[in-house]
Design a protein around this motif. Structure first.
Motif, PDB file in Angstrom:
ATOM      1  N   CYS A 161       0.854  -1.190   0.000  1.00 31.98           N
ATOM      2  CA  CYS A 161       0.000   0.000   0.000  1.00 31.98           C
ATOM      3  C   CYS A 161       0.888   1.238   0.000  1.00 31.98           C
ATOM      4  N   LYS A 162       0.587   2.170  -0.889  1.00 33.76           N
ATOM      5  CA  LYS A 162       1.375   3.398  -0.980  1.00 33.76           C
ATOM      6  C   LYS A 162       0.602   4.606  -0.500  1.00 33.76           C
ATOM      7  N   SER A 163      -0.520   4.382   0.202  1.00 31.26           N
ATOM      8  CA  SER A 163      -1.327   5.489   0.716  1.00 31.26           C
ATOM      9  C   SER A 163      -0.580   6.220   1.821  1.00 31.26           C
ATOM     10  N   LEU A 164      -0.748   7.539   1.852  1.00 29.67           N
ATOM     11  CA  LEU A 164      -0.118   8.328   2.901  1.00 29.67           C
ATOM     12  C   LEU A 164      -1.018   8.330   4.138  1.00 29.67           C
ATOM     13  N   VAL A 165      -0.401   8.052   5.285  1.00 31.63           N
ATOM     14  CA  VAL A 165      -1.123   8.005   6.554  1.00 31.63           C
ATOM     15  C   VAL A 165      -0.609   9.135   7.428  1.00 31.63           C
ATOM     16  N   ARG A 166      -1.538   9.902   7.990  1.00 33.85           N
ATOM     17  CA  ARG A 166      -1.172  11.038   8.841  1.00 33.85           C
ATOM     18  C   ARG A 166      -0.661  10.538  10.184  1.00 33.85           C
ATOM     19  N   LEU A 167       0.408  11.123  10.694  1.00 34.67           N
ATOM     20  CA  LEU A 167       1.016  10.697  11.949  1.00 34.67           C
ATOM     21  C   LEU A 167       0.452  11.420  13.171  1.00 34.67           C
ATOM     22  N   TYR A 168      -0.310  12.485  12.988  1.00 33.42           N
ATOM     23  CA  TYR A 168      -0.966  13.249  14.063  1.00 33.42           C
ATOM     24  C   TYR A 168       0.030  13.749  15.105  1.00 33.42           C
ATOM     25  N   LYS A 169       1.140  14.327  14.657  1.00 29.83           N
ATOM     26  CA  LYS A 169       2.102  14.953  15.566  1.00 29.83           C
ATOM     27  C   LYS A 169       1.786  16.429  15.753  1.00 29.83           C
ATOM     28  N   ASN A 170       0.976  16.965  14.851  1.00 32.05           N
ATOM     29  CA  ASN A 170       0.618  18.376  14.894  1.00 32.05           C
ATOM     30  C   ASN A 170      -0.890  18.479  14.695  1.00 32.05           C
ATOM     31  N   SER A 171      -1.516  19.461  15.325  1.00 31.33           N
ATOM     32  CA  SER A 171      -2.967  19.603  15.198  1.00 31.33           C
ATOM     33  C   SER A 171      -3.378  20.124  13.824  1.00 31.33           C
ATOM     34  N   ASP A 172      -2.505  20.835  13.154  1.00 28.64           N
ATOM     35  CA  ASP A 172      -2.795  21.372  11.827  1.00 28.64           C
ATOM     36  C   ASP A 172      -2.440  20.323  10.774  1.00 28.64           C
ATOM     37  N   PRO A 173      -3.422  19.862   9.966  1.00 25.08           N
ATOM     38  CA  PRO A 173      -3.134  18.830   8.965  1.00 25.08           C
ATOM     39  C   PRO A 173      -2.099  19.243   7.919  1.00 25.08           C
ATOM     40  N   GLU A 174      -2.012  20.540   7.618  1.00 30.07           N
ATOM     41  CA  GLU A 174      -1.054  21.003   6.612  1.00 30.07           C
ATOM     42  C   GLU A 174       0.376  20.945   7.135  1.00 30.07           C
ATOM     43  N   LYS A 175       0.568  21.090   8.456  1.00 25.69           N
ATOM     44  CA  LYS A 175       1.913  21.068   9.040  1.00 25.69           C
ATOM     45  C   LYS A 175       2.292  19.686   9.561  1.00 25.69           C
TER      46      LYS A 175
END
Length: 169
Positions: free
Chosen positions: A97-111
């Motif tokens: 799978c090559k989908s990008l998974v968010r790591l949730y290290k920052n509250s802002d999804p763009e950062k």
């Protein structure tokens, strides 16, 4: 094995040595979310079919599986996992799978940071599992089936042997 033999050659391979790998089946599932919408125009009822999602889904992250085609990224189709005879086929683009998974290290999804899922999309075929449905039957402790020696020779030693027997050693 590179040249033709000049006399009869005999090879003895232990049964357990020949069973090197597994028969693989897709671990992904085909998702078809189609619904029928009732619409009323001028007092007449009309049904229309709409598809919200149709494609392969990753078993771990649940993301839609995509592939790169002609410089753009498009969803994988049903034929990307099956050959023209309808048998599952492992290819370079459908192994992980090559989908990008968010790591949730920052509250802002763009950062925030993202990482590739890298989940294997193929699993060892279990003889107590229905083919390609993903639903398990009652398992009595059966382990995944290994490759038979005949399949191994057919795949890796094509046109190298004239006769093979299964004599117990």
């Amino acid at each position: 094995m590179e040249s033709t033999p000049k006399k009869i050659e005999v090879y003895i391979i232990a049964r357990d040595t020949a069973k090197l790998g597994y028969v693989f089946e897709p671990a992904v599932s085909w998702v078809d979310r189609t619904y029928t919408k009732r619409e009323i125009y001028n007092g007449k009822e009309r049904l229309s079919k709409r598809t919200t999602f149709q494609g392969w889904k990753c078993p771990c992250c649940g993301g839609q599986l995509m592939k790169e085609e002609e410089g753009s990224i498009v969803p994988m189709e049903h034929g990307d996992y099956f050959n023209k005879h309808g048998k599952p086929t492992r290819r370079k683009n459908n192994l992980f799978c090559k989908s990008l998974v968010r790591l949730y290290k920052n509250s802002d999804p763009e950062k925030d940071e993202y990482q590739e899922c890298r989940t294997p999309l193929w699993q060892a075929k279990n003889k107590n599992k229905r083919s390609f449905s993903g639903e398990s039957q009652s398992s009595g402790g059966a382990s995944p089936r290994k490759v038979s020696p005949a399949d191994l020779f057919k795949r890796y030693f094509k046109n190298k042997f004239d006769l093979g027997t299964g004599w117990p050693v």
